[in-house]
Motif scaffolding. Structure first.
Motif, PDB file in Angstrom:
ATOM      1  N   VAL A   1      23.664 -14.268  42.520  1.00 29.56           N
ATOM      2  CA  VAL A   1      22.669 -13.391  42.645  1.00 29.56           C
ATOM      3  C   VAL A   1      21.712 -13.975  43.656  1.00 29.56           C
ATOM      4  O   VAL A   1      21.493 -15.412  43.330  1.00 29.56           O
ATOM      5  CB  VAL A   1      22.021 -12.838  41.229  1.00 29.56           C
ATOM      6  CG1 VAL A   1      21.816 -14.087  40.554  1.00 29.56           C
ATOM      7  CG2 VAL A   1      20.577 -12.092  41.630  1.00 29.56           C
ATOM      8  N   PHE A   2      20.847 -13.410  44.464  1.00 29.10           N
ATOM      9  CA  PHE A   2      19.803 -14.397  45.196  1.00 29.10           C
ATOM     10  C   PHE A   2      18.540 -13.302  44.785  1.00 29.10           C
ATOM     11  O   PHE A   2      18.280 -12.203  44.650  1.00 29.10           O
ATOM     12  CB  PHE A   2      19.916 -14.002  46.393  1.00 29.10           C
ATOM     13  CG  PHE A   2      18.904 -14.289  47.670  1.00 29.10           C
ATOM     14  CD1 PHE A   2      18.522 -15.977  47.539  1.00 29.10           C
ATOM     15  CD2 PHE A   2      18.322 -13.646  48.271  1.00 29.10           C
ATOM     16  CE1 PHE A   2      17.482 -16.131  48.077  1.00 29.10           C
ATOM     17  CE2 PHE A   2      17.047 -14.007  48.867  1.00 29.10           C
ATOM     18  CZ  PHE A   2      16.721 -15.284  48.923  1.00 29.10           C
TER      19      PHE A   2
ATOM     20  N   ILE B   1      14.271 -13.302  34.735  1.00 33.53           N
ATOM     21  CA  ILE B   1      15.370 -12.272  35.242  1.00 33.53           C
ATOM     22  C   ILE B   1      16.520 -13.322  35.550  1.00 33.53           C
ATOM     23  O   ILE B   1      17.640 -12.911  35.170  1.00 33.53           O
ATOM     24  CB  ILE B   1      15.024 -11.979  36.717  1.00 33.53           C
ATOM     25  CG1 ILE B   1      13.793 -10.850  36.411  1.00 33.53           C
ATOM     26  CG2 ILE B   1      15.993 -11.202  37.617  1.00 33.53           C
ATOM     27  CD1 ILE B   1      13.162 -10.366  37.676  1.00 33.53           C
ATOM     28  N   GLU B   2      16.464 -14.536  36.039  1.00 28.12           N
ATOM     29  CA  GLU B   2      17.755 -15.302  36.188  1.00 28.12           C
ATOM     30  C   GLU B   2      18.296 -15.539  34.906  1.00 28.12           C
ATOM     31  O   GLU B   2      19.529 -15.584  34.755  1.00 28.12           O
ATOM     32  CB  GLU B   2      17.019 -16.842  36.781  1.00 28.12           C
ATOM     33  CG  GLU B   2      18.204 -17.309  37.482  1.00 28.12           C
ATOM     34  CD  GLU B   2      17.720 -18.803  38.158  1.00 28.12           C
ATOM     35  OE1 GLU B   2      16.752 -18.804  38.798  1.00 28.12           O
ATOM     36  OE2 GLU B   2      18.582 -19.900  37.735  1.00 28.12           O
TER      37      GLU B   2
ATOM     38  N   PRO C   1      22.692 -17.824  40.218  1.00 25.46           N
ATOM     39  CA  PRO C   1      22.145 -17.935  41.259  1.00 25.46           C
ATOM     40  C   PRO C   1      22.358 -18.553  42.512  1.00 25.46           C
ATOM     41  O   PRO C   1      23.244 -19.578  42.423  1.00 25.46           O
ATOM     42  CB  PRO C   1      20.628 -18.695  40.780  1.00 25.46           C
ATOM     43  CG  PRO C   1      21.098 -19.254  39.713  1.00 25.46           C
ATOM     44  CD  PRO C   1      22.411 -18.857  39.089  1.00 25.46           C
ATOM     45  N   VAL C   2      21.818 -18.137  43.616  1.00 24.50           N
ATOM     46  CA  VAL C   2      22.555 -18.549  44.978  1.00 24.50           C
ATOM     47  C   VAL C   2      21.242 -18.719  46.029  1.00 24.50           C
ATOM     48  O   VAL C   2      20.384 -18.142  45.838  1.00 24.50           O
ATOM     49  CB  VAL C   2      23.472 -17.956  45.794  1.00 24.50           C
ATOM     50  CG1 VAL C   2      24.873 -18.095  44.883  1.00 24.50           C
ATOM     51  CG2 VAL C   2      23.179 -16.453  45.950  1.00 24.50           C
ATOM     52  N   PRO C   3      20.942 -19.797  46.816  1.00 25.98           N
ATOM     53  CA  PRO C   3      19.962 -19.634  47.527  1.00 25.98           C
ATOM     54  C   PRO C   3      19.500 -19.146  48.600  1.00 25.98           C
ATOM     55  O   PRO C   3      18.505 -19.080  49.003  1.00 25.98           O
ATOM     56  CB  PRO C   3      20.093 -21.560  48.073  1.00 25.98           C
ATOM     57  CG  PRO C   3      21.452 -21.659  48.068  1.00 25.98           C
ATOM     58  CD  PRO C   3      21.962 -20.769  47.287  1.00 25.98           C
ATOM     59  N   ASP C   4      20.721 -18.101  48.945  1.00 27.43           N
ATOM     60  CA  ASP C   4      20.246 -17.170  50.260  1.00 27.43           C
ATOM     61  C   ASP C   4      20.998 -15.712  49.908  1.00 27.43           C
ATOM     62  O   ASP C   4      22.122 -15.670  49.161  1.00 27.43           O
ATOM     63  CB  ASP C   4      20.394 -17.722  51.510  1.00 27.43           C
ATOM     64  CG  ASP C   4      21.680 -18.254  51.948  1.00 27.43           C
ATOM     65  OD1 ASP C   4      22.493 -17.368  52.493  1.00 27.43           O
ATOM     66  OD2 ASP C   4      21.704 -19.347  51.200  1.00 27.43           O
TER      67      ASP C   4
ATOM     68  N   ASP D   1      26.065 -11.156  45.650  1.00 28.71           N
ATOM     69  CA  ASP D   1      26.398  -9.690  45.293  1.00 28.71           C
ATOM     70  C   ASP D   1      25.241  -8.834  45.035  1.00 28.71           C
ATOM     71  O   ASP D   1      25.220  -7.572  45.000  1.00 28.71           O
ATOM     72  CB  ASP D   1      27.247  -9.617  44.142  1.00 28.71           C
ATOM     73  CG  ASP D   1      28.645 -10.721  44.207  1.00 28.71           C
ATOM     74  OD1 ASP D   1      29.514 -10.206  45.051  1.00 28.71           O
ATOM     75  OD2 ASP D   1      28.726 -11.691  43.789  1.00 28.71           O
ATOM     76  N   LEU D   2      24.299  -9.627  44.479  1.00 29.46           N
ATOM     77  CA  LEU D   2      22.879  -8.765  44.120  1.00 29.46           C
ATOM     78  C   LEU D   2      21.993  -9.344  44.663  1.00 29.46           C
ATOM     79  O   LEU D   2      21.625 -10.773  44.626  1.00 29.46           O
ATOM     80  CB  LEU D   2      22.885  -8.748  42.724  1.00 29.46           C
ATOM     81  CG  LEU D   2      21.628  -8.271  42.034  1.00 29.46           C
ATOM     82  CD1 LEU D   2      21.136  -6.800  42.277  1.00 29.46           C
ATOM     83  CD2 LEU D   2      21.725  -8.877  40.267  1.00 29.46           C
ATOM     84  N   VAL D   3      20.966  -8.865  45.332  1.00 19.63           N
ATOM     85  CA  VAL D   3      19.572  -9.369  45.808  1.00 19.63           C
ATOM     86  C   VAL D   3      18.510  -8.810  45.269  1.00 19.63           C
ATOM     87  O   VAL D   3      18.535  -7.396  45.137  1.00 19.63           O
ATOM     88  CB  VAL D   3      19.425  -8.930  47.310  1.00 19.63           C
ATOM     89  CG1 VAL D   3      18.325  -9.547  47.849  1.00 19.63           C
ATOM     90  CG2 VAL D   3      20.623  -9.672  48.210  1.00 19.63           C
TER      91      VAL D   3
END
Ligand code: 5AD
Ligand code: SF4
Length: 452
Positions: A5-6, A22-23, A33-36, A41-43
């Motif tokens: 998820v970003f 949320i995180e 969580p990913v940085p961009d 898979d989810l933004v």
């Protein structure tokens, strides 16, 4: 299998805090969580609608995500926060590639909404009700579970926000917050104390208590302990072992009490910084803004605050070009700046917002005039900030280390000044050390590590 998820956060500290929640919620559903956005898979866009510009940023990012979704069909896009609350299902109309719209008080529904989508029960999800009760208790429990169970082993952070109230009852004529965050409601004392204890146990050193109008803590609902004022709450939190630094934001000038000022004398870990939004220096404009204080009362509060705590750093928010603001009105904002000599300020051009009274006011100020006024205000503020920073030179101050880089260290004083100093091997993030101030800029200072 884990999903990525970003989360992109716009706007204020309330949103930053909501994004953390949320995180945590999503980490329990296996999201990392990913940085961009690339590869996610989810933004999630946690949005702000305080000014038109903030909202435009959200829609332009959504436009870019449309392209990503064309290539990556299974990508899910969720819009949360104030734009979601304000626009609701209109977002689907404008941006059909959005899968989820979640209002400010419904974020805890996100995992269920994602589940329903994953199971093919629906192809779109929306939840935007403004609740009448405080929404923090489930989060607080989740936070506890996440932290105790180390569900998502995040790196230790030394500064954390703790929400003490949500919503706003002030109805300043320009402001969307009552519409996007609902009515003011305070969180129970026990929940706040419990959350601070958990954070401190986890290594957090600095706590910032958050609310739209912290001074009215405890006044506005049945849940909170009515006998506990904000000053009482500060004393309680200040006394929790391990709270090295305590801050809060934001306060409304009309409610700034003597008891709260006294806290700056009594509580050694309460940082000597006060964010006191003035918005304008003109009584006529303050009245149109439905601010409930005059310039004179504001200045009295500033003087009183400084008599309790002479070194306190005061910052503010200013709006220029409010409908009907004349050149003379604006000059009064300039003289307010000269009189208070703020440490720093956030200043903005007035922006019409939906569901606000001032959107319907006559005598709108030209964008070009707003631009000129903003520039004048900011130029003068920058000069004053520099002069004030220069006054601090040669002092030795305590700083909390925030980031350690290869050659330099970034730290912050209790007065909220950023101080950079050369790398020193004994310094680690979260440490409090002494630094002698050697150089002043407008927005930060430089110093030298002082060993004892
Ligand atoms: N236009 C411009 N600035 C605004 N603010 C709030 N609403 C508006 C608006 N409609 C500013 C105020 C507030 C800060 C968070 O944003 O100064 O204190
Ligand atoms: Fe925060 Fe207000 Fe922006 Fe909402 S509209 S994110 S409450 S600043």
């Amino acid at each position: 299998m884990n999903k990525h998820v970003f989360i992109k956060t716009f706007g204020c500290q309330m949103n930053e805090r909501d994004s953390e929640v949320i995180e945590q919620l999503l980490s329990q559903s296996g999201y990392i969580p990913v940085p961009d956005a690339e590869g996610a898979d989810l933004v999630i866009l946690n949005t702000c609608s305080i000014r038109a510009k903030a909202e435009q940023k959200v829609f332009s990012l959504l436009g870019m995500l449309r392209k990503q979704k064309e290539k990556q069909k299974q990508l899910r896009i969720a819009v949360c926060g104030c734009v979601a609350q304000q626009e609701g299902k209109a977002i689907f109309k404008r941006m059909p590639h959005v899968d989820i719209v979640v209002g400010t008080q419904q974020i805890y529904q996100l995992p269920d909404m994602l589940n329903r989508l994953d199971q093919g029960q629906t192809d779109r999800e929306i939840s935007c009700d403004l609740e009448k009760s405080f929404i923090i208790p489930p989060y607080q429990k989740l936070l506890a579970e996440t932290q105790r169970g180390r569900l998502s082993p995040a790196p230790v952070e030394y500064k954390k926000f703790v929400t003490i109230m949500q919503g706003c009852n002030n109805f300043c004529s320009y402001c969307v917050v009552p519409a996007t965050r609902g009515r003011e409601i305070s969180r129970p004392v026990a929940d706040i104390v419990e959350e601070v204890r958990l954070l401190v146990d986890d290594g957090v050193k600095e706590i910032t208590l958050l609310g739209q109008n912290v001074n009215s803590y405890g006044c506005t609902n049945s849940v909170a302990d009515k006998a506990t004022t904000f000053a009482d709450l500060l004393c309680l939190v200040s006394g929790i072992p391990g709270v090295e630094r305590l801050r809060f934001t934001s306060s409304n000038p009309q409610d700034l009490s003597k008891e709260l000022m006294q806290c700056f004398k009594d509580l050694s870990n309460l940082c000597p910084h006060f964010h006191l939004p003035a918005q304008s220096g003109s009584n006529a404009v303050l009245k149109l803004m439905n601010r409930k204080y005059s310039r004179e009362l504001y200045l009295e509060k500033v003087d009183a605050l400084r008599s309790y705590c002479p070194d306190i750093a005061i910052s503010t928010d200013i709006i220029v070009g409010f409908p009907g603001e004349t050149e003379r009105d604006f000059e009064q904002t300039m003289t307010l700046l000269e009189q208070v000599r703020y440490q720093g300020s956030f200043s903005f051009k007035y922006s019409d917002r939906p569901n606000t009274r001032s959107a319907h006011f006559d005598n709108k100020v030209d964008e070009s005039v707003k631009g000129i006024r903003l520039q004048r205000f900011q130029t003068r503020q920058d000069e004053i900030s520099l002069e004030r920073n220069q006054e601090l030179l040669d002092r030795t101050v305590e700083v909390l280390i925030e980031q350690v880089h290869e050659t330099s260290i970034q730290s912050r004083t209790g007065t909220n000044h950023i101080v950079h100093f050369p790398f020193h091997s004994v310094c680690a993030p979260g440490d409090t050390v002494k630094v002698k101030l050697t150089h002043a800029g407008r927005h930060s200072l430089n110093g030298e590590f002082v060993s004892e």
